[in-house]
Enzyme design. Structure first.
Site, PDB file in Angstrom:
ATOM      1  N   GLU A 189      42.807 -25.221 -15.729  1.00 29.08           N
ATOM      2  CA  GLU A 189      43.453 -26.249 -15.093  1.00 29.08           C
ATOM      3  C   GLU A 189      44.517 -27.019 -15.848  1.00 29.08           C
ATOM      4  O   GLU A 189      44.391 -28.525 -15.700  1.00 29.08           O
ATOM      5  CB  GLU A 189      42.722 -27.001 -14.107  1.00 29.08           C
ATOM      6  N   GLU A 398      36.687 -21.284  -9.808  1.00 29.84           N
ATOM      7  CA  GLU A 398      35.759 -22.502  -9.191  1.00 29.84           C
ATOM      8  C   GLU A 398      36.002 -22.934  -7.863  1.00 29.84           C
ATOM      9  O   GLU A 398      36.923 -22.855  -7.436  1.00 29.84           O
ATOM     10  CB  GLU A 398      36.291 -23.834 -10.025  1.00 29.84           C
TER      11      GLU A 398
END
Ligand SMILES: *[C@@H]1O[C@H](CO)[C@@H](O)[C@H](O)[C@H]1NC(C)=O
Ligand SMILES: *[C@@H]1O[C@H](CO)[C@@H](O)[C@H](O)[C@H]1NC(C)=O
Ligand SMILES: *[C@@H]1O[C@H](CO)[C@@H](O)[C@H](O)[C@H]1NC(C)=O
Ligand SMILES: *[C@@H]1O[C@H](CO)[C@@H](O)[C@H](O)[C@H]1NC(C)=O
Ligand SMILES: CC(=O)N[C@H]1CO[C@H](CO)[C@@H](O)[C@@H]1O
Length: 511
Positions: A189, A398
């Site tokens: 990320e 996730e």
């Protein structure tokens, strides 16, 4: 491009009112080969932070200054010593895959140069243990834990020199582990890492500048987030090219990057708010995905950020474009967006001002409350990626529900969340999304970056006061296991599981 964007907004608005179809389903409703796993990352679980030659990362430094609510990963849940026990639990639960990350400073303590043999051995042990239990390892190379040595030496990700060091580190990982690891995420990320670490200063390495962020001693919130993402994209592309040239043919693996995504909904039907919602997607998803797919940042970002966002040279653009086999999607929650045009008149700007969009329900997102259950938000993200980027392969790396860490083992809200969100993935897949896997965050309760051990996402509770750090299964672990083993899930099943769970003495469920 403008018209296309506008059409997509309409699609998203429609999605917001779509009814969830997949309410009763089993894993056999997913395409064959669809992978279900669970995830963690190195600093959040390993512990043994100064054992066997590991040196501190920027996350160690951050935690030791008290910024993770006073908690550190010195011991964490001690997976470094308990990996066999954890892999056994994963196998009993029925996981197809485990996503973890490698601690760069455990493998190469100075950031570059000499390997730490004990570090190589630990990851070999973990990978071998997984493989011998039939569990696929999915590996992230960097998850907010850059070696502190490189941060000290030249500023880490803000310096172009990181590209060479990251590539050399990736080379070591492919060479040592790539015979058994087929799925690689280069950097986790980068979008929220850059915003949190270099604009707001709330995550490592805590850069920010007044009037933005809180009490940083160094940084420049107006430009560093953009420079950092640029360098991450170049480092990713360089590692990816190396993998494709040197390893992919014999190792048959895949390489990608992960992107933090919000579900995005315009808070009204006005054109202004719809455009703001589109800007939100361009700034969060497009920032990473556009260079990878089209070779450049979204036009709207270049226009609004101006010279503060680095320009790709032709050579860099060619390098970055196409440098992925799949996207890792990270998703937790959905935000309602309102246009905020006034912000653009401000003299000093940072990422949040540049996007000129207000998140109306921001209060819920980063604190330790539970996420509202908006499964259509994830469906919308998958649909958006499909339509905007030519339907690339996606792994949801996730997704999960947060609760107060020690509130209860009967985590019904996590079960409801997972049931709804996995159902929304099925809906997206049925509508053509090339999503190939799903990883719940997290396998067990871990150190969380912002609030330490206050909140939890895990299937297993770990009592930190217990010297043995015993793993205690929560209701959600039974639910996921039931699903992984082919059972059908539905709201009735949750009630049945709950009844069984309450009647159980812990630890005998899996037999
Ligand atoms: C920032 O620093 C000031 C002065 O040291 C302190 O009073 C304040 O609590 C700090 N704020 C945060 C959010 O750390
Ligand atoms: C948008 O318009 C539709 C159709 O007119 C309406 O049903 C919906 O409630 C509106 N949404 C908002 C957020 O105003
Ligand atoms: C399903 O896919 C089609 C084609 O991409 C798209 O037009 C439609 O909006 C999608 N439906 C949903 C509910 O996402
Ligand atoms: C709950 O327990 C009953 C009785 O032991 C068993 O038949 C049933 O399969 C269990 N349900 C689930 C979802 O495991
Ligand atoms: C400090 C605290 O409340 N500890 C509790 C956390 O939850 C476990 C399992 O329910 C209890 O055994 C602990 O006493």
């Amino acid at each position: 491009m403008k018209t296309l964007s506008f059409l997509l907004i309409i699609v998203l608005l429609n999605l917001a009112v779509a009814v969830l179809c997949a309410d009763k389903y089993s894993r056999y409703d997913f395409p064959p080969g669809f992978v279900f796993g669970s995830a963690t990352s190195a600093y959040q679980v390993e512990g043994a932070a100064s054992e066997d030659g590991r040196t501190p990362s920027i996350w160690d430094t951050f935690a030791h200054c008290g910024y993770a609510n006073g908690a550190t990963g010195d011991v964490a849940v001690d997976q470094y010593h308990k990996y066999k026990e954890d892999v056994k639990l994963m196998a009993e639960m029925g996981l197809d895959a485990y996503r973890f990350s490698i601690s760069w400073s455990r493998l190469i303590p100075n950031g570059r140069g000499l390997l730490n043999p004990k570090g190589v051995q630990y990851y070999n042990n973990l990978i071998n243990e997984l493989v011998s239990h039939g569990i696929q390892p999915h590996v992230t190379l960097n998850n907010a834990d850059l070696p502190q040595a490189l941060e000290d030496e030249y500023g880490g990700w803000i310096n172009r020199r990181i590209v060479k060091d990251f590539t050399a580190y990736a080379d070591v990982c492919f060479r040592e582990f790539g015979d058994r690891v087929s799925y690689w995420i280069t950097v986790n990320e980068p979008n929220v890492f850059a915003i949190g670490g270099y604009d707001q200063g709330v995550v490592p390495p805590r850069h920010c500048s007044s009037p933005f962020g809180v009490n940083c001693t160094r940084g420049d919130s107006s430009s560093e987030p953009y420079i950092v993402v640029h360098n991450i994209l170049l480092a990713h592309a360089s590692a990816s090219r190396l993998y494709k040239r040197k390893y992919q043919e014999k190792q048959n693996g895949f390489i990608g990057i992960s992107i933090y995504t919000f579900g995005v909904v315009s808070s009204t039907n006005s054109t202004e708010d719809a455009m703001a919602a589109q800007r939100m997607n361009d700034f969060y998803i497009g920032w990473i995905a556009n260079p990878l797919v089209f070779g450049d940042y979204p036009d709207i970002m270049k226009k609004l950020v101006g010279t503060r966002i680095p320009a790709f040279s032709n050579h860099e653009s060619e390098l970055v474009k196409g440098s992925f086999d799949y996207f890792g999607v990270i998703h937790y929650t959905t935000c309602y967006i309102q246009d905020d045009p006034g912000s653009l008149a401000l003299k000093q700007r940072d990422f949040n001002i540049d996007v000129a969009a207000k998140i109306m329900n921001m209060g819920d997102i980063f604190l330790d409350s539970e996420f509202p259950i908006y499964p259509w938000g994830l469906q919308g993200v998958l649909e958006y990626v499909k339509q905007m980027y030519g339907n690339p392969p996606v792994y949801i790396v996730e997704n999960g529900q947060r609760i107060r860490r020690n509130s209860t083992l009967e985590d019904t809200s996590r079960v409801e969340y997972l049931h709804a969100y996995i159902g929304s993935v099925l809906d997206a897949v049925r509508n053509g999304s090339d999503t190939r896997g799903y990883f719940s965050w997290s396998f067990l309760d871990v150190l969380e970056i912002l609030d330490g051990y206050r909140s939890s996402f895990g299937f297993y509770y770990v009592d930190l006061d217990d010297p043995d750090l015993k793993r205690q299964p929560k209701l959600s672990s039974y639910w996921y296991s039931h699903f992984l083993k082919g059972g059908s899930v539905s709201p009735d099943k949750v009630i049945e599981l709950k009844t069984n769970f309450s009647a159980l003495s812990h630890g005998h469920f899996f037999h």
